[in-house]
Design an enzyme around this catalytic site. Structure first.
Site, PDB file in Angstrom:
ATOM      1  N   ASN A   7       0.863  -1.178   0.000  1.00 52.35           N
ATOM      2  CA  ASN A   7       0.000   0.000   0.000  1.00 52.35           C
ATOM      3  C   ASN A   7       0.902   1.232   0.000  1.00 52.35           C
ATOM      4  O   ASN A   7       1.441   1.618   1.027  1.00 52.35           O
ATOM      5  CB  ASN A   7      -0.869  -0.068   1.276  1.00 52.35           C
ATOM      6  CG  ASN A   7      -1.801   1.119   1.402  1.00 52.35           C
ATOM      7  OD1 ASN A   7      -1.825   1.995   0.541  1.00 52.35           O
ATOM      8  ND2 ASN A   7      -2.558   1.148   2.477  1.00 52.35           N
ATOM      9  N   ARG A  91      -2.823  -2.005  -3.235  1.00 58.92           N
ATOM     10  CA  ARG A  91      -3.995  -1.174  -2.999  1.00 58.92           C
ATOM     11  C   ARG A  91      -3.939   0.020  -3.957  1.00 58.92           C
ATOM     12  O   ARG A  91      -2.921   0.700  -4.065  1.00 58.92           O
ATOM     13  CB  ARG A  91      -3.964  -0.653  -1.572  1.00 58.92           C
ATOM     14  CG  ARG A  91      -5.160   0.174  -1.281  1.00 58.92           C
ATOM     15  CD  ARG A  91      -4.948   1.038  -0.082  1.00 58.92           C
ATOM     16  NE  ARG A  91      -6.243   1.397   0.431  1.00 58.92           N
ATOM     17  CZ  ARG A  91      -6.554   1.396   1.703  1.00 58.92           C
ATOM     18  NH1 ARG A  91      -5.677   1.047   2.588  1.00 58.92           N
ATOM     19  NH2 ARG A  91      -7.750   1.748   2.081  1.00 58.92           N
ATOM     20  N   HIS A 180     -12.877   3.845   1.023  1.00 61.67           N
ATOM     21  CA  HIS A 180     -12.871   2.841   2.107  1.00 61.67           C
ATOM     22  C   HIS A 180     -13.599   1.566   1.689  1.00 61.67           C
ATOM     23  O   HIS A 180     -14.046   0.804   2.549  1.00 61.67           O
ATOM     24  CB  HIS A 180     -13.576   3.363   3.378  1.00 61.67           C
ATOM     25  CG  HIS A 180     -12.849   4.459   4.094  1.00 61.67           C
ATOM     26  ND1 HIS A 180     -13.509   5.460   4.746  1.00 61.67           N
ATOM     27  CD2 HIS A 180     -11.536   4.685   4.277  1.00 61.67           C
ATOM     28  CE1 HIS A 180     -12.634   6.288   5.297  1.00 61.67           C
ATOM     29  NE2 HIS A 180     -11.424   5.832   5.019  1.00 61.67           N
ATOM     30  N   GLY A 210     -12.278   6.308  11.355  1.00 63.25           N
ATOM     31  CA  GLY A 210     -10.860   6.464  11.701  1.00 63.25           C
ATOM     32  C   GLY A 210     -10.501   7.926  11.514  1.00 63.25           C
ATOM     33  O   GLY A 210     -11.361   8.796  11.670  1.00 63.25           O
ATOM     34  N   ARG A 241     -10.481  16.819   8.097  1.00 65.73           N
ATOM     35  CA  ARG A 241     -11.260  17.196   6.905  1.00 65.73           C
ATOM     36  C   ARG A 241     -12.635  17.718   7.300  1.00 65.73           C
ATOM     37  O   ARG A 241     -13.262  17.177   8.212  1.00 65.73           O
ATOM     38  CB  ARG A 241     -11.447  15.977   5.988  1.00 65.73           C
ATOM     39  CG  ARG A 241     -10.165  15.515   5.353  1.00 65.73           C
ATOM     40  CD  ARG A 241     -10.376  14.252   4.543  1.00 65.73           C
ATOM     41  NE  ARG A 241      -9.391  13.251   4.916  1.00 65.73           N
ATOM     42  CZ  ARG A 241      -9.465  11.972   4.584  1.00 65.73           C
ATOM     43  NH1 ARG A 241     -10.466  11.529   3.858  1.00 65.73           N
ATOM     44  NH2 ARG A 241      -8.531  11.132   4.964  1.00 65.73           N
ATOM     45  N   GLU A 384      -7.974  -4.450   6.027  1.00 68.88           N
ATOM     46  CA  GLU A 384      -7.959  -4.171   4.593  1.00 68.88           C
ATOM     47  C   GLU A 384      -6.897  -5.016   3.884  1.00 68.88           C
ATOM     48  O   GLU A 384      -7.104  -5.469   2.762  1.00 68.88           O
ATOM     49  CB  GLU A 384      -7.732  -2.668   4.365  1.00 68.88           C
ATOM     50  CG  GLU A 384      -8.964  -1.854   4.734  1.00 68.88           C
ATOM     51  CD  GLU A 384      -8.674  -0.403   5.032  1.00 68.88           C
ATOM     52  OE1 GLU A 384      -8.013  -0.132   6.055  1.00 68.88           O
ATOM     53  OE2 GLU A 384      -9.109   0.459   4.265  1.00 68.88           O
TER      54      GLU A 384
HETATM   55  P1  ADP Z   1      -6.568   5.949   9.621  1.00 66.71           P
HETATM   56  O1  ADP Z   1      -6.246   4.555   9.156  1.00 66.71           O
HETATM   57  O2  ADP Z   1      -7.708   6.608   8.894  1.00 66.71           O
HETATM   58  O3  ADP Z   1      -5.369   6.841   9.786  1.00 66.71           O
HETATM   59  P2  ADP Z   1      -7.358   4.681  12.096  1.00 66.71           P
HETATM   60  O4  ADP Z   1      -8.396   3.742  11.623  1.00 66.71           O
HETATM   61  O5  ADP Z   1      -6.059   4.123  12.560  1.00 66.71           O
HETATM   62  O6  ADP Z   1      -7.138   5.865  11.089  1.00 66.71           O
HETATM   63  O7  ADP Z   1      -7.996   5.534  13.294  1.00 66.71           O
HETATM   64  C1  ADP Z   1      -7.229   6.498  13.959  1.00 66.71           C
HETATM   65  C2  ADP Z   1      -8.111   7.298  14.872  1.00 66.71           C
HETATM   66  O8  ADP Z   1      -8.856   6.407  15.729  1.00 66.71           O
HETATM   67  C3  ADP Z   1      -7.294   8.154  15.804  1.00 66.71           C
HETATM   68  O9  ADP Z   1      -7.081   9.413  15.266  1.00 66.71           O
HETATM   69  C4  ADP Z   1      -8.174   8.246  16.994  1.00 66.71           C
HETATM   70  O10 ADP Z   1      -8.953   9.418  16.831  1.00 66.71           O
HETATM   71  C5  ADP Z   1      -9.084   7.035  16.969  1.00 66.71           C
HETATM   72  N1  ADP Z   1      -8.803   6.114  18.067  1.00 66.71           N
HETATM   73  C6  ADP Z   1      -7.931   5.080  18.103  1.00 66.71           C
HETATM   74  N2  ADP Z   1      -7.968   4.477  19.307  1.00 66.71           N
HETATM   75  C7  ADP Z   1      -8.875   5.133  20.057  1.00 66.71           C
HETATM   76  C8  ADP Z   1      -9.372   5.006  21.397  1.00 66.71           C
HETATM   77  N3  ADP Z   1      -8.914   4.069  22.218  1.00 66.71           N
HETATM   78  N4  ADP Z   1     -10.303   5.881  21.815  1.00 66.71           N
HETATM   79  C9  ADP Z   1     -10.759   6.846  21.002  1.00 66.71           C
HETATM   80  N5  ADP Z   1     -10.337   7.018  19.739  1.00 66.71           N
HETATM   81  C10 ADP Z   1      -9.408   6.191  19.265  1.00 66.71           C
END
Ligand code: ADP
Length: 400
Positions: A7, A91, A180, A210, A241, A384
């Site tokens: 990816n 990906r 997604h 996320g 965003r 994924e």
């Molecule tokens: P991406 O892949 O889009 O970068 P992720 O799926 O890894 O994102 O999600 C990251 C986000 O998930 C973090 O910015 C955070 O806001 C949230 N997150 C992760 N763990 C926790 C938790 N224990 N409590 C609250 N929010 C969380």
């Protein structure tokens, strides 16, 4: 059979090597900060050991070579020779309207992915670079492209057309694509298995929450509406965003803040969302703890986010003519009982009752609704890379 999943992002390369007979992860890793100071390779193997190697990584070619070397490294490698890799899954963010599912990569496919660059200038060029480098290094190995947009190609015209002159759709492909898709598809399939019911009977709403976040309506296994649009900027408010806003706000900001269109676009992508609203952080963990200590703007950002997810859920129940289950996935969806409870607060009206005790879990697949809830509520860990590896294996067996 071993599948390497790659990816490529603008400054990073995430990868996994999987043994697909057992779907076992052999190693996963990440190259970070390509072309910047402090570039490095991080590896995590079977025994949860983590290795970090600082290395000068000026470009993606060096990064891919480094990740390949790590697979066969005498100290921490997991295979003896690169010839053990049977196929490679890539990906690709945007498949436009051309790709409705994963495909084996050919010259024709590369041309078509290139033709989508106009609508995905940030992502597709770097995805293509990764593909081209791997084709050079592994000319004999079957390589597959798996698209973030493909799952949403089942959207009906009524859901994907914007209220713009139709010619713009014909001329430039301006429409809702949705993103997604690999994650929405993976959790949908997993949910049907867990519910023990055929996907073809189920009406599901998947919430991928996320840093980027989107909600998807999956009716009988087909995505029929989704919150992200022409780009991943539309839909929910996200980490940085804005999500959907009145388009008239853009020329207004340009004039009032003396910005160019490009500057406003960057502003909407990287300075807005919960970061902009809270003035504190793009990470929900920071907001949740600040809100506990009385930070009202952090609380406001959380509340706006939860309200927007709830609004999409409500509208997709109507779009699908009913609802069997809601799934929460990705960083926030998997790990925040607080946010899940907040989103579900009030959903009794559509027959969804969350069980606050069962909901107190993090990082596992679980059913979290009350016993008398008409709608099932689940947290499912997205994967994924495994979805990409499954698609790669499927095509390898079909055409390899
Ligand atoms: P991406 O892949 O889009 O970068 P992720 O799926 O890894 O994102 O999600 C990251 C986000 O998930 C973090 O910015 C955070 O806001 C949230 N997150 C992760 N763990 C926790 C938790 N224990 N409590 C609250 N929010 C969380």
């Amino acid at each position: 059979m071993k599948v390497l999943v790659i990816n490529c992002g603008s400054s990073s390369i995430k990868f996994q090597l999987l043994e697909m007979e057992t779907e076992q992860l052999l190693v996963k890793g990440q190259i970070e900060r390509i072309g910047m100071d402090g570039s490095r390779l991080k590896l995590q193997g079977k025994q949860e050991y983590v290795i970090e190697v600082k290395h000068t990584i000026p470009d993606h070619r060096t990064g891919i070579q480094l990740l390949l070397d790590s697979l066969t490294d005498t100290n921490y490698g997991v295979i003896d020779s690169l010839s053990e890799i049977d196929c490679i899954g890539h990906r690709v963010v945007h498949g436009g309207e051309k790709f409705t599912e994963a495909v084996v990569i050919t010259d024709e496919v590369i041309k078509t992915i290139s033709s989508c660059i106009m609508i995905a200038p940030l992502h597709n060029p770097v995805n293509l670079e990764g593909i081209k480098i791997c084709l050079e290094l592994f000319p004999q190995v079957v390589q597959v492209a798996v698209f973030d947009t493909a799952f949403h190609q089942t959207l009906p015209e009524t859901a994907y057309l914007y209220g713009l002159p139709y010619e713009l759709y014909i001329k430039y492909g301006i429409r809702r694509y949705g993103f997604h898709g690999i994650s929405h598809q993976y959790v949908t399939n997993t949910l049907a298995q867990k519910m023990g019911r055929p996907l073809e009977e189920l009406k599901i709403i998947t919430c991928h929450l996320g840093n980027g976040a989107s909600v998807d309506a999956v009716k009988y296994g087909r995505s029929i509406d989704t919150s992200m649009g022409f780009t991943p900027l539309e839909g929910l408010i996200m980490g940085t965003r804005s999500g959907e806003i009145d388009p008239a706000i853009i020329p207004f900001i340009m004039e009032q803040e003396d910005m160019t269109g490009k500057q406003v676009y960057r502003y909407l992508n990287s300075k807005s969302g919960i970061l902009g609203l809270s003035g504190l952080s793009s990470d929900f963990r920071d907001l949740e703890s600040a809100a506990r200590f009385g930070d009202t703007r952090a609380q406001l950002a959380i509340d706006v986010f939860a309200y927007q997810v709830k609004k999409y859920i409500g509208s997709y129940v109507v779009s699908m003519g009913g609802l069997d289950a809601i799934v929460f996935t990705a960083g926030l969806g998997e790990n925040s009982p607080y946010m899940r409870a907040k989103i579900c607060d009030g959903l009794e009206v559509i027959g969804a009752k969350i069980d606050l005790r069962k909901n107190e879990i993090r990082g596992e697949d679980a059913q979290v609704n009350k016993d008398d809830s008409d709608v099932e509520l689940w947290t499912i860990l997205t994967n994924e890379e495994l979805m990409i590896a499954r698609e790669t294996k499927r095509l390898f067996e079909q055409y390899g």
